[in-house]
Design an enzyme around this catalytic site. Structure first.
Site, PDB file in Angstrom:
ATOM      1  N   THR A  33     -38.702  43.223  -1.155  1.00 16.11           N
ATOM      2  CA  THR A  33     -37.233  43.236  -1.094  1.00 16.11           C
ATOM      3  C   THR A  33     -36.765  43.991  -2.324  1.00 16.11           C
ATOM      4  O   THR A  33     -37.542  44.159  -3.270  1.00 16.11           O
ATOM      5  CB  THR A  33     -36.693  41.782  -1.108  1.00 16.11           C
ATOM      6  OG1 THR A  33     -36.898  41.184   0.173  1.00 16.11           O
ATOM      7  CG2 THR A  33     -35.225  41.684  -1.423  1.00 16.11           C
TER       8      THR A  33
ATOM      9  N   GLY B 263     -38.297  34.075   3.059  1.00 14.02           N
ATOM     10  CA  GLY B 263     -36.889  33.755   3.229  1.00 14.02           C
ATOM     11  C   GLY B 263     -36.606  32.400   3.847  1.00 14.02           C
ATOM     12  O   GLY B 263     -35.607  31.756   3.508  1.00 14.02           O
TER      13      GLY B 263
ATOM     14  N   THR C  68     -36.299  37.077  -3.945  1.00 14.35           N
ATOM     15  CA  THR C  68     -37.357  37.687  -3.132  1.00 14.35           C
ATOM     16  C   THR C  68     -38.461  36.662  -2.875  1.00 14.35           C
ATOM     17  O   THR C  68     -38.833  35.909  -3.778  1.00 14.35           O
ATOM     18  CB  THR C  68     -37.947  38.944  -3.805  1.00 14.35           C
ATOM     19  OG1 THR C  68     -39.142  39.316  -3.098  1.00 14.35           O
ATOM     20  CG2 THR C  68     -38.287  38.735  -5.267  1.00 14.35           C
ATOM     21  N   GLY C  69     -38.973  36.671  -1.649  1.00 14.35           N
ATOM     22  CA  GLY C  69     -40.024  35.723  -1.271  1.00 14.35           C
ATOM     23  C   GLY C  69     -39.785  35.276   0.150  1.00 14.35           C
ATOM     24  O   GLY C  69     -38.881  35.799   0.823  1.00 14.35           O
TER      25      GLY C  69
ATOM     26  N   VAL D  48     -34.489  36.951  10.996  1.00 15.40           N
ATOM     27  CA  VAL D  48     -33.646  37.243   9.836  1.00 15.40           C
ATOM     28  C   VAL D  48     -33.999  36.271   8.722  1.00 15.40           C
ATOM     29  O   VAL D  48     -34.117  35.069   8.965  1.00 15.40           O
ATOM     30  CB  VAL D  48     -32.143  37.117  10.214  1.00 15.40           C
ATOM     31  CG1 VAL D  48     -31.271  37.315   8.986  1.00 15.40           C
ATOM     32  CG2 VAL D  48     -31.778  38.138  11.298  1.00 15.40           C
ATOM     33  N   GLY D  49     -34.191  36.805   7.508  1.00 12.56           N
ATOM     34  CA  GLY D  49     -34.570  35.959   6.373  1.00 12.56           C
ATOM     35  C   GLY D  49     -33.384  35.565   5.512  1.00 12.56           C
ATOM     36  O   GLY D  49     -32.235  35.492   5.980  1.00 12.56           O
ATOM     37  N   ASP D  50     -33.655  35.329   4.242  1.00 10.31           N
ATOM     38  CA  ASP D  50     -32.628  34.837   3.309  1.00 10.31           C
ATOM     39  C   ASP D  50     -31.731  35.945   2.761  1.00 10.31           C
ATOM     40  O   ASP D  50     -30.628  35.667   2.278  1.00 10.31           O
ATOM     41  CB  ASP D  50     -33.308  34.157   2.117  1.00 10.31           C
ATOM     42  CG  ASP D  50     -34.221  35.117   1.360  1.00 10.31           C
ATOM     43  OD1 ASP D  50     -34.972  35.883   2.022  1.00 10.31           O
ATOM     44  OD2 ASP D  50     -34.183  35.136   0.113  1.00 10.31           O
TER      45      ASP D  50
HETATM   46  N1  ASP Z   1     -36.910  37.467   1.301  1.00  6.13           N
HETATM   47  C1  ASP Z   1     -37.346  38.483   2.227  1.00  6.13           C
HETATM   48  C2  ASP Z   1     -37.296  37.920   3.626  1.00  6.13           C
HETATM   49  O1  ASP Z   1     -37.673  36.791   3.834  1.00  6.13           O
HETATM   50  C3  ASP Z   1     -38.735  38.992   1.951  1.00  6.13           C
HETATM   51  C4  ASP Z   1     -39.101  39.205   0.500  1.00  6.13           C
HETATM   52  O2  ASP Z   1     -38.266  39.109  -0.378  1.00  6.13           O
HETATM   53  O3  ASP Z   1     -40.257  39.467   0.207  1.00  6.13           O
HETATM   54  O4  ASP Z   1     -36.931  38.644   4.513  1.00  6.13           O
END
Ligand code: ASP
Length: 320
Positions: A176, A230, A227-228, A205-207
Site C-alpha cells: 500500500t 485490511g 498498511t497490512g 475491499v480492504g481497510d
Molecule cells: N491494507 C491493504 C489491504 O488490505 C493491504 C496492505 O496495506 O498491504 O487492502
C-alpha cells in the site's frame, strides 16, 4: 515558525533485500525521496496538508515499486481493482473510492469525491465514471500491471494449488502507499492508496478506503495511514483507535501506534505497519515485518528514507 512535517509509507510488504537487484532498491529510495520533496515543496510554500498528502501519494502511485496505481496487485482474475481515501483533519471531511479499474491516480479521485460530491465513498464503475467526469486521468486497466506483480500472482496461484499459501512472503501478498502531513496552519491530513492483496477475489475491499480503519486525521491530535491485512484493521478501527488512545487516554503518538502495531495487530500474526504524525510534527513509522518502505521530513527539514531496518538521512531541506 510553526512546525511542518510529512511522513510517507510504501507498504509493509517490502521484499527481502536479497530478492531484488540493488538498482531496484536505489530507485525505490529515490521515489520515496521524490514523494517527500513534492510534499515538502507544498508545505514549505505555505500550502495545505491535504495538497501535500495528495501530491506525495500520487508520486508513489506513479512508481512501479509500490502496490498502488502503476505496480498495483492483481486480483485472482488477473486484473486490478484499486482503493484509496483521504481525510482533512481540519474539518473531518473525507473522500474515498474503492474497486476502481480505470483511474490513474486513485488518491486524486478520493479528493474529488470529498470536494466535488455529497458522498464519502463511491465504488467500482460509478467511481470510474465520476473520475472521468471530474476530468481526472483515465487509463486502461493494463497500465497498472508490472512484471513483478504478474510473477507474484503466478507464485501465489502455484502455492494455492500446492497448499503452501501460508508460507507466502508478505511481499508476495500485499502492499500500500500512504502519507500524513502537518501544515503551517496546524492542519493535519492523511491519505492512503492500494491495489490490495495479490490474488484477492474480485470485489474484495480492504481497510484503505475505510475512514477510521486505514486512514484518519483530526487536528490537534494526529493523522494516520495504515498498511497490512485490511480485514483486521477494519475490525479494530486502527487509524481511529490511534487517535482515540491519544485523545481519550492521553497516550503519546509513539505509545498509541506501538500499542496498535506490536500488541493489537501482531497478536493476529499479520504483517502490519503505519505512518503517523502528531500536532507538533513528530512522525513515527512502526512496522512488524522485514521491511516497510517509508520516509519523513520533520520540522527540522531533515529527510529520512528507508526500506528495511536501517534508516538513511538524505539531506536537509530549506523552508521558503
Ligand atoms: N491494507 C491493504 C489491504 O488490505 C493491504 C496492505 O496495506 O498491504 O487492502
Amino acid at each position: 515558525m510553526s512546525p511542518i512535517a510529512i511522513g510517507i509509507h510504501g507498504g509493509c510488504g517490502t521484499p527481502d533485500r536479497a530478492l531484488l537487484p540493488e538498482h531496484d532498491w536505489t530507485q525505490t529510495r529515490a521515489h520515496l525521496a521524490d514523494a517527500l520533496r513534492s510534499a515538502w515543496d507544498v508545505l514549505a510554500g505555505g500550502g495545505s496538508a491535504l495538497d501535500a498528502v495528495e501530491s506525495a501519494v500520487a508520486v508513489l502511485e506513479d512508481s512501479p515499486h509500490f502496490n498502488a496505481g502503476h505496480g498495483a496487485a492483481l486480483t485472482e482474475a488477473g486484473d486490478h481493482e484499486l482503493d484509496a481515501s483521504i481525510m482533512d483533519g481540519a474539518t473531518t471531511e473525507a473522500g474515498a473510492i474503492c474497486a476502481v479499474r480505470r483511474i490513474r491516480n486513485p488518491i486524486r479521485a478520493a479528493r474529488a469525491v470529498m470536494e466535488r460530491s455529497d458522498c464519502l465513498l463511491i465504488a467500482g464503475d460509478a467511481a470510474d465514471r465520476f473520475a472521468r467526469q471530474a476530468g481526472l486521468a483515465i487509463v486502461d486497466n493494463g497500465y497498472f500491471t508490472t512484471e513483478r506483480r504478474r510473477q507474484a500472482l503466478a507464485s501465489l496461484k502455484a502455492r494455492a494449488r500446492r497448499g503452501t499459501i501460508a508460507a507466502a512472503s508478505e511481499a508476495e501478498r500485499h502492499g500500500t502507499v500512504g502519507a500524513v502531513a502537518l501544515d503551517s496552519r496546524g492542519n493535519l491530513a492523511a491519505g492512503t492508496s492500494t491495489g490490495g492483496f495479490n490474488n484477492k477475489p474480485p470485489g474484495r475491499v480492504g481497510d484503505t478506503p475505510i475512514i477510521g480503519a486505514g486512514t484518519y486525521a483530526r487536528n490537534g491530535v494526529c493523522a494516520v495511514s495504515c498498511t497490512g491485512q485490511g480485514e483486521i484493521f477494519i475490525r479494530h478501527a486502527v487509524a481511529h483507535d490511534v487517535w482515540a488512545r491519544m485523545r481519550y487516554a492521553g497516550e503519546t503518538l509513539k505509545q498509541a501506534t506501538d500499542a496498535q502495531v506490536f500488541d493489537v495487530l501482531s497478536a493476529y500474526k499479520i504483517g502490519a505497519g503505519l505512518v503517523a504524525v502528531d500536532a507538533a510534527g513528530r512522525v513515527v513509522a512502526p512496522f512488524n515485518t522485514l521491511g516497510m518502505a517509508r520516509g519523513w521530513i520533520g520540522p527540522d527539514g531533515a529527510m529520512h528514507v528507508a526500506t528495511h531496518k536501517e534508516v538513511e538521512r538524505v539531506s536537509v531541506l530549506e523552508r521558503a
